[in-house]
Design an enzyme around this catalytic site. Structure first.
Site, PDB file in Angstrom:
ATOM      1  N   GLU A 184      37.155  78.984  98.263  1.00 23.32           N
ATOM      2  CA  GLU A 184      36.181  79.763  99.245  1.00 23.32           C
ATOM      3  C   GLU A 184      36.065  81.208  98.549  1.00 23.32           C
ATOM      4  O   GLU A 184      36.962  82.127  98.808  1.00 23.32           O
ATOM      5  CB  GLU A 184      37.176  79.924 100.354  1.00 23.32           C
ATOM      6  N   TYR A 252      33.280  75.753 111.389  1.00 22.58           N
ATOM      7  CA  TYR A 252      33.621  76.356 112.358  1.00 22.58           C
ATOM      8  C   TYR A 252      33.884  77.845 111.789  1.00 22.58           C
ATOM      9  O   TYR A 252      33.463  78.237 110.892  1.00 22.58           O
ATOM     10  CB  TYR A 252      35.113  75.605 112.722  1.00 22.58           C
TER      11      TYR A 252
END
Length: 407
Positions: A184, A252
């Protein structure tokens, strides 16, 4: 993703052979073989190593909740990435913690014999013995530990060797069926910013596939930023797709109280809607963009959050209201497990395929069994490989949400 922002279906079906995508290979070494399965029928849940502490959630809970029989795969989160190598995340929780007979998944206590495996690794070994079709994948990185991937990408082969040595350590090689990479984000910003370049991710995944071979699972959790010029566009996910069995698309955390004053918005919208705060920040946009880059729908898993995100200081029931900050949460402000929030602030409406709740001056969004069934219908209608969720401890004692996924 989790309560500390670690970023973080269809019925079980026989997994079929696939030859991978007809796309140009990434730079660097060619893999020794293509992935041996596609993602058809995958129902995957994350188990977090830190859950055995404050959350008091253990492998036994996967069994007693009835969740184990509904899962095809478990991602064990997380291993660390440091000094360009895969590394143990928490040695005590992973392989040293003692489980007595009452807390062990099979009712048999651990031993202190020299060389005996304990901890969650041994509990997962026992769970797999009880459910022979269940697969366990070791996930590395996450929100907090993605900073090491840049160094790893500088020497992908050495990184892959270190990961293989760790995952296939003789003490627990039978526990794991492959590796998952949760970077990430490659060539973009998460907790830290990466400047490795668009080719870094496919080079890394190519090296992992070459080292792990065609018979182990190699997967990755990836961004769901479907905006123009966003995180999906920053890395060559299409070029890396030939090396992975599937992608866990983290659909999400699009919106939340990290924007303290709002506007309120559902953190996991399935589709866009009038008034959405950012274009491309929804599941459908992300999945469509990924497919436009040559990734087949069968290699994409839809992500579900077993938690809610919320604001306080809200006066408007409908989405789009202003706020004054994060609503209180058990482990972190602005986040709460589904099993808690469903009773504390029951859903009062739906928007974009997910639920929201307005109670007092708090506004929350989360998925319910009903909205999850809608998302699973979307996954089926669009030919997706299945679905995954973050994470097991957020569900109810009887596995209400995973039952909805399986339904």
């Amino acid at each position: 993703m989790s309560g500390i922002r670690w970023r973080l279906p269809a019925l079980v079906a026989a997994l079929a052979t696939t030859t991978g995508l007809a796309v140009a290979p990434a730079q660097g070494a060619e893999p020794t073989g293509q992935p041996h399965v596609n993602a058809a029928g995958v129902t995957l849940g994350y188990f977090v190593d830190w859950g055995v502490y404050q959350r008091d959630y253990h492998v036994k809970n996967i069994e007693t909740s009835g969740s184990a029989s509904k899962l095809t795969h478990i991602n064990y989160a997380f291993g660390n990435v440091t000094n360009g190598q895969c590394a143990i995340g928490d040695s005590y929780a992973d392989y040293d913690r003692f489980y007595d007979a009452a807390s062990s998944v099979d009712g048999t206590a651990d031993t202190w014999d020299a060389g005996a495996l304990r901890g969650s690794f041994n509990q997962l070994r026992k769970l797999k013995a009880m459910h022979p079709g269940l697969k366990v994948i070791w996930s590395f990185g996450g929100w907090s530990w993605s900073g090491g991937f840049g160094q790893a990408a500088a020497n992908p082969a050495a990184f892959a060797d270190s990961c293989h040595d760790l995952v296939e350590d003789p003490r627990w090689a039978d526990v794991f069926d492959g590796i998952d990479i949760d970077w990430e984000y490659p060539n973009a910003c998460g907790l830290q910013c990466d400047t490795s370049g668009a080719a870094a991710f496919p080079n890394l995944m190519s090296a992992l596939r070459q080292r792990f071979g065609p018979d182990d699972l190699v997967t990755a959790a990836i961004t769901a930023d479907g905006s123009d010029g966003g995180k999906i566009d920053a890395a060559d996910y299409g070029g890396a797709a030939r090396y992975v069995d599937w992608y866990n698309v983290m659909s999400y955390d699009y919106f939340g109280a990290f924007d303290a004053d709002g506007p309120t918005a559902p953190h996991s919208p399935l589709t866009s809607y009038d008034g959405i705060p950012a274009q491309g920040f929804n599941t459908d946009a992300a999945l469509q963009k990924l497919q436009s880059k040559g990734i087949p729908a069968s290699k994409l898993l839809l992500g579900i959050g077993f938690y809610g995100r919320g604001w306080t200081g809200v006066t408007q029931a409908a989405p789009g209201g202003s706020a004054t900050g994060a609503a209180p949460g058990t482990y972190e402000p602005g986040i709460e497990d589904y099993k808690v929030i469903r009773d504390r602030c029951p859903a009062t409406g739906t928007v974009a395929g997910t639920a929201y709740a307005f109670c007092g001056d708090q506004w929350w969004s989360y998925d319910t069994p009903e909205t999850i069934r809608g998302k699973m219908s979307y996954a089926s209608d669009h030919g997706l490989g299945g679905a995954f969720f973050w994470e097991l401890s957020g569900d109810t004692r009887d596995g209400e949400l995973i039952s909805a996924m399986r339904d």
